[in-house]
Enzyme design. Structure first.
Site, PDB file in Angstrom:
ATOM      1  N   ASP A   1      12.166  12.159   0.207  1.00 55.24           N
ATOM      2  CA  ASP A   1      12.202  10.698   0.263  1.00 55.24           C
ATOM      3  C   ASP A   1      13.421  10.115  -0.442  1.00 55.24           C
ATOM      4  O   ASP A   1      13.994   9.120   0.010  1.00 55.24           O
ATOM      5  CB  ASP A   1      10.921  10.126  -0.356  1.00 55.24           C
ATOM      6  CG  ASP A   1       9.709  10.329   0.538  1.00 55.24           C
ATOM      7  OD1 ASP A   1       9.888  10.494   1.751  1.00 55.24           O
ATOM      8  OD2 ASP A   1       8.578  10.317   0.017  1.00 55.24           O
TER       9      ASP A   1
ATOM     10  N   ASP B   1      12.312  -1.055  -3.789  1.00 52.55           N
ATOM     11  CA  ASP B   1      11.848  -2.073  -4.727  1.00 52.55           C
ATOM     12  C   ASP B   1      12.982  -2.536  -5.619  1.00 52.55           C
ATOM     13  O   ASP B   1      14.044  -1.912  -5.709  1.00 52.55           O
ATOM     14  CB  ASP B   1      10.697  -1.538  -5.604  1.00 52.55           C
ATOM     15  CG  ASP B   1      10.998  -0.180  -6.226  1.00 52.55           C
ATOM     16  OD1 ASP B   1      12.118   0.015  -6.734  1.00 52.55           O
ATOM     17  OD2 ASP B   1      10.125   0.693  -6.199  1.00 52.55           O
TER      18      ASP B   1
ATOM     19  N   ALA C   1       7.243  -0.897   2.723  1.00 52.17           N
ATOM     20  CA  ALA C   1       7.527   0.539   2.783  1.00 52.17           C
ATOM     21  C   ALA C   1       7.582   1.147   1.394  1.00 52.17           C
ATOM     22  O   ALA C   1       7.218   2.307   1.192  1.00 52.17           O
ATOM     23  CB  ALA C   1       8.844   0.780   3.518  1.00 52.17           C
TER      24      ALA C   1
END
Length: 267
Positions: free
Chosen positions: A56, A127, A164
């Protein structure tokens, strides 16, 4: 956030020009060698799709390079969690890509002002979070759309996540998981001391949030938007930037929306 079946490769026009990128770990590098030997390597500017081999974190780096470029990204998990990735490499990659689903992601835009007056702008697909730089707890005022909502939050930090990104740091900080279609942004405190019972808020994706740091000389705070960190901030403004986008591809039945829903039932 939009999520739909891929339509760009219908009528037998398969994506054969593929650009492969790989994280610097043994598994990803082995797949890179194997796949480029089979399918070749097309420069990103001429590719039909980008194949991201890694985890990720590496995927997040790659997605930043594809913002506003009409090149979808298909991830293959060669890392650990792989929430944004697909589990394996299919046998016929071009034909498989034509059957995937697209998720279009819009980033948050951070505008941070430091104590010396310097302004830094950055984008975040995961974020934007603020955190205390010293042993002293941070004191932060929160305004939403020009209206004061919280006069003083005493905490280790605070964050705003994209849908997401709501399953990442936001979830670890006990924030809510947000479906892609909800058009909501979770605002979550990190180890709040006062107000002790405040657990955050769900804001419309159109909201413009301003964090003002109180007692900056005694309680310095840093701000982070994905990979960009700004130290000693006095204010941070955050909003979703609908003019910017990137596109992710997921296997049929394994869309990002489905993963976000499933994550809420994981025990």
């Amino acid at each position: 956030m939009n999520e739909n079946p891929v339509t760009r490769w219908q009528d037998g026009n398969l994506p054969t020009r593929l650009c492969f990128v790989a994280a610097p770990n043994d598994s990803a590098q082995a797949w890179l060698e194997r796949l480029t030997r089979r399918y070749g390597q097309t420069p990103a500017a001429q590719a039909d799709a980008m194949i991201c081999l890694g985890g990720d974190g590496f995927m997040l780096e790659v997605l930043h390079t594809t913002l506003d470029r009409d090149i979808p990204v298909y991830g293959v998990n060669c890392g650990t969690v792989g929430f944004l990735m697909n589990p394996t490499v299919p046998d016929d990659l071009p034909a498989h890509l034509a059957s995937t689903q697209e998720a279009i992601l819009h980033p948050l835009r951070m505008r941070a002002t430091s104590v010396d007056g310097e302004v830094t702008e950055a984008l975040a697909l995961n974020d934007v979070f603020l955190f205390r730089q010293t042993r002293q707890a941070a004191k932060i005022r929160i305004d939403v759309d020009g209206r004061q909502r919280l006069a003083e939050l005493i905490c280790d930090g605070v964050l705003i996540a994209t849908p997401a990104g709501s399953t990442a740091y936001n979830l670890s900080a006990h924030g809510p998981i947000v479906p892609l279609s909800a058009n909501l942004l979770p605002l979550t405190p990190i180890s709040a001391f006062r107000p002790r019972r405040w657990r955050g808020a769900l804001l419309p994706s159109t909201a413009q949030v301003r964090f003002t740091i109180l007692e900056t000389d005694k309680r310095p705070v840093a701000a982070v938007a994905d990979f960009t960190e700004v130290r000693d901030v006095i204010s941070v403004e955050i909003r979703e930037d609908r003019t910017r986008y990137t596109t992710l591809l997921f296997d049929p039945g394994q869309s990002l929306s489905e993963r976000i829903i499933a994550e809420q039932f994981t025990v």
